[in-house]
Design a protein around this motif. Structure first.
Motif, PDB file in Angstrom:
ATOM      1  N   ILE A  94       3.855 -87.664  25.712  1.00  0.00           N
ATOM      2  CA  ILE A  94       4.210 -86.359  25.129  1.00  0.00           C
ATOM      3  C   ILE A  94       4.889 -86.549  23.776  1.00  0.00           C
ATOM      4  O   ILE A  94       4.579 -85.850  22.798  1.00  0.00           O
ATOM      5  N   GLY A  95       5.811 -87.492  23.708  1.00  0.00           N
ATOM      6  CA  GLY A  95       6.494 -87.743  22.442  1.00  0.00           C
ATOM      7  C   GLY A  95       5.548 -88.182  21.347  1.00  0.00           C
ATOM      8  O   GLY A  95       5.698 -87.794  20.182  1.00  0.00           O
ATOM      9  N   ALA A  96       4.533 -88.996  21.706  1.00  0.00           N
ATOM     10  CA  ALA A  96       3.585 -89.483  20.705  1.00  0.00           C
ATOM     11  C   ALA A  96       2.724 -88.354  20.156  1.00  0.00           C
ATOM     12  O   ALA A  96       2.532 -88.247  18.939  1.00  0.00           O
ATOM     13  N   PHE A  97       2.189 -87.502  21.041  1.00  0.00           N
ATOM     14  CA  PHE A  97       1.309 -86.427  20.564  1.00  0.00           C
ATOM     15  C   PHE A  97       2.096 -85.387  19.752  1.00  0.00           C
ATOM     16  O   PHE A  97       1.625 -84.921  18.709  1.00  0.00           O
ATOM     17  N   VAL A  98       3.285 -85.015  20.234  1.00  0.00           N
ATOM     18  CA  VAL A  98       4.087 -84.036  19.489  1.00  0.00           C
ATOM     19  C   VAL A  98       4.535 -84.633  18.150  1.00  0.00           C
ATOM     20  O   VAL A  98       4.455 -83.978  17.097  1.00  0.00           O
ATOM     21  N   GLY A  99       4.978 -85.887  18.166  1.00  0.00           N
ATOM     22  CA  GLY A  99       5.405 -86.532  16.930  1.00  0.00           C
ATOM     23  C   GLY A  99       4.264 -86.703  15.952  1.00  0.00           C
ATOM     24  O   GLY A  99       4.435 -86.526  14.731  1.00  0.00           O
ATOM     25  N   LEU A 100       3.058 -87.025  16.460  1.00  0.00           N
ATOM     26  CA  LEU A 100       1.885 -87.162  15.579  1.00  0.00           C
ATOM     27  C   LEU A 100       1.553 -85.829  14.925  1.00  0.00           C
ATOM     28  O   LEU A 100       1.272 -85.784  13.708  1.00  0.00           O
ATOM     29  N   ALA A 101       1.575 -84.750  15.699  1.00  0.00           N
ATOM     30  CA  ALA A 101       1.271 -83.433  15.128  1.00  0.00           C
ATOM     31  C   ALA A 101       2.287 -83.056  14.059  1.00  0.00           C
ATOM     32  O   ALA A 101       1.913 -82.526  12.992  1.00  0.00           O
ATOM     33  N   MET A 102       3.554 -83.330  14.312  1.00  0.00           N
ATOM     34  CA  MET A 102       4.575 -83.001  13.316  1.00  0.00           C
ATOM     35  C   MET A 102       4.426 -83.871  12.075  1.00  0.00           C
ATOM     36  O   MET A 102       4.584 -83.386  10.936  1.00  0.00           O
ATOM     37  N   ALA A 103       4.103 -85.156  12.256  1.00  0.00           N
ATOM     38  CA  ALA A 103       3.932 -86.043  11.097  1.00  0.00           C
ATOM     39  C   ALA A 103       2.751 -85.618  10.242  1.00  0.00           C
ATOM     40  O   ALA A 103       2.826 -85.620   9.002  1.00  0.00           O
ATOM     41  N   ILE A 104       1.639 -85.231  10.884  1.00  0.00           N
ATOM     42  CA  ILE A 104       0.475 -84.756  10.127  1.00  0.00           C
ATOM     43  C   ILE A 104       0.818 -83.476   9.376  1.00  0.00           C
ATOM     44  O   ILE A 104       0.406 -83.274   8.225  1.00  0.00           O
ATOM     45  N   ALA A 105       1.605 -82.619  10.006  1.00  0.00           N
ATOM     46  CA  ALA A 105       1.968 -81.346   9.367  1.00  0.00           C
ATOM     47  C   ALA A 105       2.819 -81.576   8.123  1.00  0.00           C
ATOM     48  O   ALA A 105       2.595 -80.923   7.088  1.00  0.00           O
ATOM     49  N   ILE A 106       3.771 -82.500   8.198  1.00  0.00           N
ATOM     50  CA  ILE A 106       4.660 -82.676   7.040  1.00  0.00           C
ATOM     51  C   ILE A 106       4.020 -83.528   5.951  1.00  0.00           C
ATOM     52  O   ILE A 106       4.429 -83.451   4.790  1.00  0.00           O
ATOM     53  N   VAL A 107       2.994 -84.346   6.297  1.00  0.00           N
ATOM     54  CA  VAL A 107       2.352 -85.197   5.284  1.00  0.00           C
ATOM     55  C   VAL A 107       1.143 -84.516   4.655  1.00  0.00           C
ATOM     56  O   VAL A 107       0.966 -84.527   3.441  1.00  0.00           O
ATOM     57  N   ARG A 108       0.296 -83.922   5.476  1.00  0.00           N
ATOM     58  CA  ARG A 108      -0.962 -83.363   4.985  1.00  0.00           C
ATOM     59  C   ARG A 108      -1.082 -81.858   5.206  1.00  0.00           C
ATOM     60  O   ARG A 108      -2.160 -81.291   5.022  1.00  0.00           O
ATOM     61  N   GLY A 109      -0.006 -81.231   5.632  1.00  0.00           N
ATOM     62  CA  GLY A 109      -0.079 -79.810   5.943  1.00  0.00           C
ATOM     63  C   GLY A 109       0.221 -78.887   4.784  1.00  0.00           C
ATOM     64  O   GLY A 109       0.201 -77.660   4.943  1.00  0.00           O
ATOM     65  N   GLY A 110       0.520 -79.439   3.622  1.00  0.00           N
ATOM     66  CA  GLY A 110       0.800 -78.600   2.461  1.00  0.00           C
ATOM     67  C   GLY A 110       2.145 -77.907   2.509  1.00  0.00           C
ATOM     68  O   GLY A 110       2.348 -76.890   1.837  1.00  0.00           O
ATOM     69  N   LEU A 111       3.070 -78.431   3.301  1.00  0.00           N
ATOM     70  CA  LEU A 111       4.402 -77.839   3.393  1.00  0.00           C
ATOM     71  C   LEU A 111       5.245 -78.234   2.180  1.00  0.00           C
ATOM     72  O   LEU A 111       4.949 -79.228   1.511  1.00  0.00           O
ATOM     73  N   PRO A 112       6.293 -77.462   1.870  1.00  0.00           N
ATOM     74  CA  PRO A 112       7.180 -77.841   0.746  1.00  0.00           C
ATOM     75  C   PRO A 112       7.779 -79.228   0.959  1.00  0.00           C
ATOM     76  O   PRO A 112       7.974 -79.671   2.084  1.00  0.00           O
ATOM     77  N   SER A 113       8.071 -79.894  -0.148  1.00  0.00           N
ATOM     78  CA  SER A 113       8.549 -81.274  -0.069  1.00  0.00           C
ATOM     79  C   SER A 113       9.884 -81.394   0.669  1.00  0.00           C
ATOM     80  O   SER A 113      10.153 -82.412   1.320  1.00  0.00           O
ATOM     81  N   TRP A 114      10.715 -80.313   0.601  1.00  0.00           N
ATOM     82  CA  TRP A 114      12.013 -80.416   1.266  1.00  0.00           C
ATOM     83  C   TRP A 114      11.861 -80.455   2.785  1.00  0.00           C
ATOM     84  O   TRP A 114      12.743 -80.965   3.486  1.00  0.00           O
ATOM     85  N   VAL A 115      10.743 -79.911   3.288  1.00  0.00           N
ATOM     86  CA  VAL A 115      10.520 -79.955   4.739  1.00  0.00           C
ATOM     87  C   VAL A 115      10.333 -81.403   5.178  1.00  0.00           C
ATOM     88  O   VAL A 115      10.898 -81.850   6.192  1.00  0.00           O
TER      89      VAL A 115
END
Length: 304
Positions: A94-115
Motif C-alpha cells: 500500500i505504501g509503495a503504490f500510494v507513494g508512487l502515485a504521489m511521486a508521479i503527481a509532484i514530478v510529472r503532474g504539472g503542479l506548482p514547484s512549491w508543492v
C-alpha cells in the motif's frame, strides 16, 4: 654534462612530495570514514555476531540447533512470523503504490514547484518519524479517547461501535504507512526524474498513445526501482519494534515483540531463543536487502 645531470636529479628530489621520497605514506585519506567503520564494527557487526553465535548455543554455552529447530516447531513462533510477514507485505504494498502515485503527481503532474519542495521536505522528516512519538500520535488521534474519535462521536458517528479498533494488525499497518509512504516518495522520485524527455518525444513521433508510452517505456524502466523499493519497505516494516511495542504493547503476536519478550521478559525469558528469533529476522531482512540491491542495479542501467 655530468654536473648538469646531477643538478637535475637533485632538483627533482627536492620538488618531490616528502612521502614519495621516503617511500611511506600515512593512510590519512581513511581518517574521514574511520568513525563510520568504528561505529559499524561496535554497534552492528559485533552485536550481530554475538546474537548469531548465541542462537546456536544453550544456557550452558554448548552449541546446539534446538533454538533454530524451535523456530519451525513452535506454533506461536510460526504464527508470529506469518503475522509479521502479512503486516510488512501490506504496509509495503500500500505504501509503495500510494507513494508512487504521489511521486508521479509532484514530478510529472504539472503542479506548482512549491508543492514538490514542501512534499519532499515533509517526506524526509516523516520517513524518520517512528517509535514512541508516532505511536502516541496515533493513539491521541484515533484511540478510544482520541481527538478524531471524540469529534466523530460528537456528530453521532461512533467508529468503535461500528467495529473499528486501531489496536489491530490493520491499525499497525495504518501506523506504518505514516513513514512507509514518505520513504517511498523519497526513494522513487529520483527514478521518475531519470525518465528522459526524449523518450516521450520519440514515442509521440512514432505515433504512440500516452498509454502505450507508459506501458512500453515508463513501466518497464520504473519496474525494477519499484520492486526494489517495495522490498526495502518490507524490510523496514519487518524490523520495526519500537513503534509496534509502543502502539500495541504485547497484545499483537509479531516477531519483534516476541523477541523482546524472550530477551527481557520475566515469564518467557529465554535469551538464546530470542537470539534465534533475531537470527531469523536477519535472514529475512538480509534476503530483502539482497533483492533490493539487485533490482536497484538493474534500474540504474536505464536511469544513468
Amino acid at each position: 654534462m655530468t654536473q648538469a645531470s646531477m643538478t637535475t636529479t637533485a632538483d627533482a628530489a627536492r620538488s618531490a612530495p616528502p612521502d614519495a621520497r621516503s617511500g611511506f605514506r600515512l593512510p590519512t585519506h581513511w581518517l574521514g570514514v574511520a568513525p563510520f567503520f568504528i561505529f559499524a564494527l561496535m554497534f552492528l557487526i559485533l552485536p550481530t555476531l554475538y546474537l548469531v553465535i548465541g542462537a546456536f548455543q544453550n544456557d550452558q554455552g554448548q552449541y546446539t540447533l534446538d533454538n533454530i529447530r524451535q523456530l519451525f516447531l513452535d506454533a506461536s513462533i510460526r504464527d508470529a512470523y506469518w503475522v509479521s510477514i502479512k503486516i510488512s507485505f501490506w504496509s509495503a504494498t500500500i505504501g509503495a503504490f500510494v507513494g508512487l502515485a504521489m511521486a508521479i503527481a509532484i514530478v510529472r503532474g504539472g503542479l506548482p514547484s512549491w508543492v514538490r519542495s514542501s512534499t519532499m521536505t515533509f517526506s524526509g522528516v516523516a520517513s524518520n518519524f517512528a517509535g514512541v512519538p508516532l505511536a502516541f500520535a496515533f493513539l491521541a488521534t484515533l484511540g478510544r479517547l482520541g481527538l478524531v474519535t471524540v469529534l466523530l462521536r460528537g456528530i453521532g458517528i461512533d467508529i468503535y461501535a461500528m467495529g473499528f479498533n486501531v489496536l489491530t494488525s490493520w491499525g499497525l499497518i495504518l501506523v506504518y504507512l505514516f513513514f512507509q509512504i514518505p520513504l517511498m516518495i523519497v526513494i522513487i522520485t529520483p527514478a521518475i526524474d531519470g525518465l528522459k524527455k526524449e523518450w516521450g518525444e520519440a514515442a509521440a513521433t512514432l505515433g504512440a498513445t500516452t498509454w502505450q508510452y507508459w506501458r512500453m517505456v515508463v513501466i518497464p524502466v520504473l519496474w525494477p526501482s519499484f520492486l526494489g523499493t517495495v522490498i526495502l519497505l518490507f524490510a523496514n516494516s519487518f524490523g520495526a519494534i519500537a513503534t509496534a511495542y509502543a502502539f500495541t504493547g504485547s497484545s499483537l503476536n509479531i516477531v519483534p515483540i516476541k523477541l523482546y519478550a524472550q530477551i527481557r521478559g520475566d515469564v518467557l525469558h529465554n535469551p538464546h531463543l530470542g537470539y534465534a528469533l533475531a537470527f531469523g529476522m536477519i535472514v529475512v531482512t538480509g534476503l530483502a536487502n539482497i533483492f533490493y540491491i539487485w533490482f536497484r542495479t538493474r534500474s540504474e542501467r536505464w536511469l544513468k
